[in-house]
Design a protein around this motif. Structure first.
Motif, mmCIF file in Angstrom:
data_model
loop_
_atom_site.group_PDB
_atom_site.id
_atom_site.type_symbol
_atom_site.label_atom_id
_atom_site.label_comp_id
_atom_site.label_asym_id
_atom_site.label_seq_id
_atom_site.Cartn_x
_atom_site.Cartn_y
_atom_site.Cartn_z
ATOM 1 N N GLU A 1 1.012 -1.218 0.064
ATOM 2 C CA GLU A 1 0.002 -0.002 -0.043
ATOM 3 C C GLU A 1 0.892 1.255 -0.109
ATOM 4 O O GLU A 1 1.830 1.304 0.531
ATOM 5 C CB GLU A 1 -0.826 -0.104 1.384
ATOM 6 C CG GLU A 1 -2.146 0.956 1.262
ATOM 7 C CD GLU A 1 -2.904 0.675 2.503
ATOM 8 O OE1 GLU A 1 -3.894 1.269 2.518
ATOM 9 O OE2 GLU A 1 -2.517 -0.064 3.530
ATOM 10 N N VAL A 2 0.355 2.563 -0.477
ATOM 11 C CA VAL A 2 1.034 3.531 -0.534
ATOM 12 C C VAL A 2 0.140 4.489 0.434
ATOM 13 O O VAL A 2 -0.757 4.876 -0.005
ATOM 14 C CB VAL A 2 1.188 4.432 -1.860
ATOM 15 C CG1 VAL A 2 2.064 5.539 -1.593
ATOM 16 C CG2 VAL A 2 1.857 3.365 -2.928
ATOM 17 N N LEU A 3 0.760 4.921 1.689
ATOM 18 C CA LEU A 3 -0.242 5.664 2.488
ATOM 19 C C LEU A 3 0.587 6.934 2.680
ATOM 20 O O LEU A 3 1.808 7.230 2.536
ATOM 21 C CB LEU A 3 0.191 5.153 4.022
ATOM 22 C CG LEU A 3 -0.474 5.750 5.121
ATOM 23 C CD1 LEU A 3 -2.045 5.167 5.221
ATOM 24 C CD2 LEU A 3 0.080 5.661 6.499
ATOM 25 N N GLY A 4 -0.390 8.057 2.641
ATOM 26 C CA GLY A 4 0.049 9.477 2.638
ATOM 27 C C GLY A 4 0.026 9.924 4.031
ATOM 28 O O GLY A 4 -1.026 9.606 4.344
ATOM 29 N N LEU A 5 1.009 10.626 4.435
ATOM 30 C CA LEU A 5 0.853 11.265 5.795
ATOM 31 C C LEU A 5 0.745 12.613 5.491
ATOM 32 O O LEU A 5 1.544 13.440 5.129
ATOM 33 C CB LEU A 5 1.978 11.098 6.881
ATOM 34 C CG LEU A 5 2.257 10.014 7.602
ATOM 35 C CD1 LEU A 5 3.533 10.148 8.343
ATOM 36 C CD2 LEU A 5 0.883 9.830 8.534
ATOM 37 N N LEU A 6 -0.524 13.174 5.569
ATOM 38 C CA LEU A 6 -0.895 14.699 5.282
ATOM 39 C C LEU A 6 -0.976 15.563 6.317
ATOM 40 O O LEU A 6 -1.484 15.139 7.435
ATOM 41 C CB LEU A 6 -2.247 14.808 4.197
ATOM 42 C CG LEU A 6 -2.688 15.956 3.730
ATOM 43 C CD1 LEU A 6 -1.512 16.247 2.641
ATOM 44 C CD2 LEU A 6 -3.769 15.721 3.150
ATOM 45 N N HIS B 1 2.872 17.810 2.409
ATOM 46 C CA HIS B 1 1.672 18.817 2.791
ATOM 47 C C HIS B 1 1.017 19.695 1.579
ATOM 48 O O HIS B 1 0.281 20.283 1.640
ATOM 49 C CB HIS B 1 2.163 20.117 3.706
ATOM 50 C CG HIS B 1 3.315 20.842 3.047
ATOM 51 N ND1 HIS B 1 4.694 20.637 3.218
ATOM 52 C CD2 HIS B 1 3.165 21.896 2.125
ATOM 53 C CE1 HIS B 1 5.502 21.379 2.505
ATOM 54 N NE2 HIS B 1 4.764 22.214 1.664
ATOM 55 N N ILE B 2 1.103 18.765 0.577
ATOM 56 C CA ILE B 2 0.406 19.070 -0.623
ATOM 57 C C ILE B 2 -0.674 18.187 -1.061
ATOM 58 O O ILE B 2 -0.646 17.044 -1.130
ATOM 59 C CB ILE B 2 1.357 19.027 -1.853
ATOM 60 C CG1 ILE B 2 2.485 20.038 -1.450
ATOM 61 C CG2 ILE B 2 0.760 19.587 -3.214
ATOM 62 C CD1 ILE B 2 3.807 19.842 -2.374
ATOM 63 N N LEU B 3 -2.140 18.937 -1.077
ATOM 64 C CA LEU B 3 -3.127 17.859 -1.100
ATOM 65 C C LEU B 3 -3.159 17.121 -2.402
ATOM 66 O O LEU B 3 -3.520 15.880 -2.297
ATOM 67 C CB LEU B 3 -4.445 18.853 -0.877
ATOM 68 C CG LEU B 3 -5.687 18.124 -0.701
ATOM 69 C CD1 LEU B 3 -5.544 17.078 0.709
ATOM 70 C CD2 LEU B 3 -6.718 19.050 -0.387
ATOM 71 N N PRO B 4 -2.988 17.825 -3.345
ATOM 72 C CA PRO B 4 -2.860 17.042 -4.734
ATOM 73 C C PRO B 4 -2.164 16.009 -4.866
ATOM 74 O O PRO B 4 -2.323 14.783 -5.424
ATOM 75 C CB PRO B 4 -2.880 18.001 -5.733
ATOM 76 C CG PRO B 4 -3.212 19.349 -5.251
ATOM 77 C CD PRO B 4 -2.593 19.130 -3.544
ATOM 78 N N ILE C 1 -4.338 11.861 8.070
ATOM 79 C CA ILE C 1 -4.150 13.343 8.077
ATOM 80 C C ILE C 1 -3.722 13.682 9.686
ATOM 81 O O ILE C 1 -4.628 13.319 10.552
ATOM 82 C CB ILE C 1 -5.256 14.101 8.047
ATOM 83 C CG1 ILE C 1 -5.419 13.897 6.327
ATOM 84 C CG2 ILE C 1 -5.190 15.452 8.194
ATOM 85 C CD1 ILE C 1 -6.813 14.726 5.779
ATOM 86 N N ILE C 2 -2.963 14.304 9.791
ATOM 87 C CA ILE C 2 -2.072 14.833 10.963
ATOM 88 C C ILE C 2 -2.247 16.322 11.185
ATOM 89 O O ILE C 2 -1.617 17.090 10.228
ATOM 90 C CB ILE C 2 -0.528 14.112 11.162
ATOM 91 C CG1 ILE C 2 -0.843 12.710 11.152
ATOM 92 C CG2 ILE C 2 -0.173 14.597 12.754
ATOM 93 C CD1 ILE C 2 0.736 12.347 11.464
ATOM 94 N N ASN C 3 -2.714 16.859 12.411
ATOM 95 C CA ASN C 3 -2.341 18.179 12.637
ATOM 96 C C ASN C 3 -2.367 18.372 14.247
ATOM 97 O O ASN C 3 -2.845 17.749 14.967
ATOM 98 C CB ASN C 3 -4.039 18.737 12.195
ATOM 99 C CG ASN C 3 -3.658 20.300 12.343
ATOM 100 O OD1 ASN C 3 -2.855 20.881 12.083
ATOM 101 N ND2 ASN C 3 -4.854 20.969 12.746
ATOM 102 N N ARG C 4 -1.399 19.176 14.549
ATOM 103 C CA ARG C 4 -0.941 19.411 15.788
ATOM 104 C C ARG C 4 -0.672 18.118 16.507
ATOM 105 O O ARG C 4 -0.728 17.905 17.585
ATOM 106 C CB ARG C 4 -1.903 20.458 16.637
ATOM 107 C CG ARG C 4 -2.145 21.721 15.995
ATOM 108 C CD ARG C 4 -3.146 22.431 16.744
ATOM 109 N NE ARG C 4 -3.622 23.501 15.738
ATOM 110 C CZ ARG C 4 -2.940 24.582 15.792
ATOM 111 N NH1 ARG C 4 -1.936 24.747 16.406
ATOM 112 N NH2 ARG C 4 -3.705 25.693 14.993
ATOM 113 N N ALA D 1 -7.851 12.547 10.584
ATOM 114 C CA ALA D 1 -8.888 11.885 9.783
ATOM 115 C C ALA D 1 -7.809 10.698 9.164
ATOM 116 O O ALA D 1 -6.788 10.789 8.903
ATOM 117 C CB ALA D 1 -9.490 12.679 8.675
ATOM 118 N N GLU D 2 -8.592 9.494 8.645
ATOM 119 C CA GLU D 2 -8.010 8.474 7.824
ATOM 120 C C GLU D 2 -8.999 8.107 6.984
ATOM 121 O O GLU D 2 -10.082 7.825 7.362
ATOM 122 C CB GLU D 2 -7.603 7.608 8.789
ATOM 123 C CG GLU D 2 -6.772 6.495 8.180
ATOM 124 C CD GLU D 2 -6.326 5.142 9.188
ATOM 125 O OE1 GLU D 2 -6.321 5.424 10.398
ATOM 126 O OE2 GLU D 2 -6.020 4.369 8.801
#
Lengths: 260, 311
Positions: free
Chosen positions: B28-33, B189-192, B203-206, B211-212
Motif C-alpha cells: 500500500e502507499v500511505l500518505g501522511l498529510l 503537505h500538498i493535497l493534490p 491526516i495529522i494536525n498538531r 482523519a484517515e
C-alpha cells in the motif's frame, strides 16, 4: 566488520578529498621539519665545537649520544605538536555529520553504534599516522648519515601512536557532542591540554591527590617511550584512556535513544 | 506491514505527536498529510528507529522498533526531509557506501546500484561529485539511496519538496510505480500530491491523527468546503436581498470596497454560481467578480477537526 570497514573507508575519503587535510599534513610536515632542522643543527654545532675544543686543549672528545640529545627531545616535540594538530583531525568526524543531517542516514541503516564509532576512530588514527610519515623521513636521514640506535626510535613512534590514539578518542567524543566543528576543535584542544598540564597541578597539591594527577597526566607516560623504554604500565594507560574516549563517544551516540 | 499504536513523543515538555495510530498493508502507499510542524517527520523518525517514542509501540515489517531495531533497519529505505548526502563524494562512491552499510551482499552491490540508478534516473550524473548537483538530482540521489537494499518498507519524507514541476511529476510517477512491490509511507503537505500517489491518507494536525481515509473519501468530505467570492454593486440592502433568495448559502461575510462595491465571501453547500450570476444581473446590479476559492490546507484541517467533533 564489513560495515565498520565501509565507514572507515568513507571517513578516509572525507579526509583526503578535503583541502583541510592537505593543509594539516603540510603544516605538520613543515613545523616538525623546522624543529628537526633546529635540533639537528644545534646538535651538530655542539659536537663540532667539542671537536675543536678537544683539538685545542688536547683533551679526549666528549661522547655525544644522538639518541639522547637529538631523538629524545625531538619526540617530545612531536608529541607537543600533535597536541595542537590532532583536534583539527578529529573535529569534523561527528560534528559534520550532525550538521549536514547525514547522521540520519547512519542511524537508520543497519549500522551499529560500534560500527560507526570504531570506523571513525580508526580513520582518525590512520590520518594521524599518515601525518607522522614525513618525520619518519627526517629521522631516517640520521640513520643514513649516522648510526643512532633503532629501538628508541621505534618506541618513540609507538608512544606517539598511543598518545595520538588517546587524543583521537577524546577528540571524537567532543566532536560527538556538538554540530559545530570550531567548538569541536577548541573543545578537543582544551581536553588534550588539560590532560597534558594536569601533572603540573600535582606539584601544588597534597600527596594523595598529586599521585592521582601525576598518573592522569598524559605526558608523564610519554617520557619512557621517548627514552626507548616500552613499559606495559604506560601502554596500558594510553589504551585505557583511548578505550574510555571511545566508550564515552559510544554512550554519547547512543544517548539519542534514551533521551526520549 | 506497518502497525503504529498510540505513538507519543515529547521533546522536553513540548508535545510533538500524541496517540498516533494507523496501519499500512503490504504494497500500500500511505500518505501522511499535514501542515508543517504537524508531526509527520517525528512519526517517520520513530518508525525508522532514528529516535524512540516517549510511549506507544510500532512494528515495521513484523519487527518491533524498540526490541529489534536492527531487523527493522535492514528492511527499510528512508529518505529524510533533507537528503542525507556527503557533498564531497561522487554519486557512485556514495551509493557504494550506502549499499555496503545496508548489508547488500558484495556480489550484488553492482547490480543493486545499477537498478537504483536507473529507477532514480541518475545515469548522467553517476560520476559527478554530489556537491555539484542540482537540488533535483540531490533529491534523486537520496531516493536511489533509499532503494538500494530493495526494502520492504519505504519511508519518504516530503519527497517532492524543492523540485521543479517536471521533476515532481517524475518522482510521483516513480513512487506510484514502486507501490505494490514496496510498502510506502510518504509525507507531504500538498493535497493534490496525495490524491495522485496514495491509496490511503492519514491526516495529522498538531500531533494528532485527525482523519484517515482514501483520497476519494477525503475529496468527498471536503466537498462543499469551497467558498464563493462575489464582488458587485452594493447599494445597501439590494445586494443582500439577492443573496437571501438562495437557501444554499450557509454564511456570508461582507466587506465594503471603494467606489460603492461590496465584496462577499460566501460559504455554499452546492455550486450556485450560474443561478447567482443571473439573479444579480436580473436585479440590475453590476457583477465584477465571481469565483470559487479553495480552502488552504490549514483551514481544511480546522474544518475536519471541528466536523469530527460534531460527529
Amino acid at each position: 566488520m564489513r560495515k565498520t570497514l565501509a565507514v572507515y573507508q568513507k571517513e578516509l575519503k572525507h579526509f583526503f578529498y578535503s583541502p583541510i587535510a592537505y593543509i594539516v599534513i603540510a603544516a605538520f610536515a613543515v613545523i616538525t621539519g623546522i624543529f628537526f632542522y633546529l635540533y639537528l643543527s644545534s646538535f651538530v654545532e655542539a659536537a663540532f665545537m667539542d671537536m675543536i675544543r678537544s683539538q685545542q686543549f688536547r683533551t679526549p672528545p666528549q661522547k655525544f649520544n644522538i639518541n639522547l640529545q637529538l631523538i629524545r627531545p625531538y619526540f617530545w616535540n612531536l608529541a607537543l605538536i600533535s597536541l595542537f594538530v590532532l583536534p583539527l583531525v578529529t573535529m569534523r568526524l561527528f560534528s559534520e555529520e550532525k550538521r549536514s543531517g547525514t547522521v540520519e542516514l547512519l542511524y537508520t541503516t543497519p549500522l551499529t553504534t560500534s560500527n560507526i564509532v570504531l570506523g571513525k576512530f580508526v580513520a582518525g588514527l590512520t590520518f594521524y599516522m599518515v601525518m607522522l610519515l614525513p618525520t619518519v623521513f627526517y629521522l631516517s636521514l640520521l640513520f643514513i648519515y649516522g648510526n643512532p640506535e633503532f629501538w628508541p626510535v621505534f618506541s618513540g613512534y609507538l608512544g606517539l601512536v598511543l598518545l595520538g590514539s588517546a587524543f583521537v578518542g577524546g577528540g571524537l567524543f567532543i566532536s560527538s557532542l556538538t554540530e559545530n566543528q570550531i567548538i569541536a576543535a577548541i573543545g578537543g584542544f582544551g581536553l588534550a591540554l588539560v590532560l597534558w598540564v594536569i601533572g603540573w597541578a600535582a606539584n601544588f597539591s597534597g600527596p594523595g591527590l598529586s599521585a592521582v594527577l601525576n598518573y592522569l597526566s598524559v605526558i608523564n607516560h610519554f617520557e619512557d617511550f621517548a627514552q626507548g623504554v616500552i613499559d606495559s604500565q604506560h601502554v596500558i594507560f594510553y589504551l585505557l584512556l583511548t578505550t574510555f574516549g571511545i566508550y564515552l563517544t559510544y554512550r554519547s551516540v547512543e544517548s539519542i535513544k534514551w533521551r526520549a | 506491514m506497518i502497525e503504529v499504536k498510540n505513538l507519543t513523543r515529547y521533546y522536553g515538555d513540548k508535545m510533538a505527536i500524541k496517540d498516533v495510530s494507523f496501519a499500512v498493508q503490504k504494497g500500500e502507499v500511505l500518505g501522511l498529510l499535514g501542515p508543517n510542524g504537524a508531526g509527520k517527520t517525528t512519526t517517520m523518525r520513530i518508525l525508522t528507529c532514528y529516535m524512540p517514542p516517549t510511549s506507544g509501540e510500532a512494528r515495521v515489517a513484523g519487527y518491533d522498533i524498540w526490541e529489534q531495531p536492527l531487523e527493522v533497519k535492514k528492511r527499510l529505505g528512508y529518505l529524510p526531509e533533507n537528503p542525507p548526502l556527503y557533498n564531497d563524494l561522487r554519486v557512485s562512491e556514495y551509493l557504494e557506501f550506502v549499499a555496503r552499510v545496508k548489508e547488500v551482499p558484495s556480489n550484488r552491490i553492482k547490480s543493486a546500484i545499477n537498478s537504483a540508478v536507473q529507477k532514480a534516473g541518475l545515469e548522467e550524473v553517476y560520476r559527478q561529485v554530489i556537491g555539484s548537483l542540482s537540488k533535483g538530482f540531490k533529491q534523486r540521489v537520496g531516493l536511489a539511496q533509499a532503494l538500494l537494499n530493495e526494502p520492504e518498507v519505504l519511508i519518504l519524507d516530503e519527497p517532492t519538496v524543492g523540485l521543479d514541476p517536471r521533476q515532481i511529476i517524475e518522482i510521483r510517477e516513480l513512487i506510484k510505480s514502486l507501490g505494490g512491490e514496496h510498502t510506502i509511507i510518504l509525507s507531504t503537505h500538498i493535497l493534490p500530491e496525495v490524491e495522485m500517489t496514495c491509496g490511503r491518507v492519514v491526516i495529522i494536525n498538531r500531533g494528532e491523527v485527525v482523519a484517515e481515509d482514501t483520497p476519494e473519501g477525503l475529496t468527498r468530505r471536503l466537498k462543499g468546503t469551497e467558498r464563493l467570492i462575489v464582488e458587485m454593486d452594493g447599494d445597501g440592502g439590494a445586494a443582500e436581498q439577492v443573496l437571501q433568495k438562495f437557501p444554499e448559502i450557509a454564511s456570508v461575510q461582507k466587506e465594503a470596497q471603494q467606489n460603492g462595491r461590496m465584496r462577499f465571501t460566501i460559504e455554499v453547500t452546492s455550486d450556485i454560481r450560474r443561478d447567482l450570476a443571473r439573479a444579480i444581473v436580473d436585479q440590475g446590479l453590476g457583477l465584477y467578480e465571481l469565483r470559487t476559492e479553495s480552502y488552504s490546507l490549514e483551514e481544511i484541517f480546522l474544518h475536519l477537526t471541528t466536523k469530527e467533533e460534531v460527529a
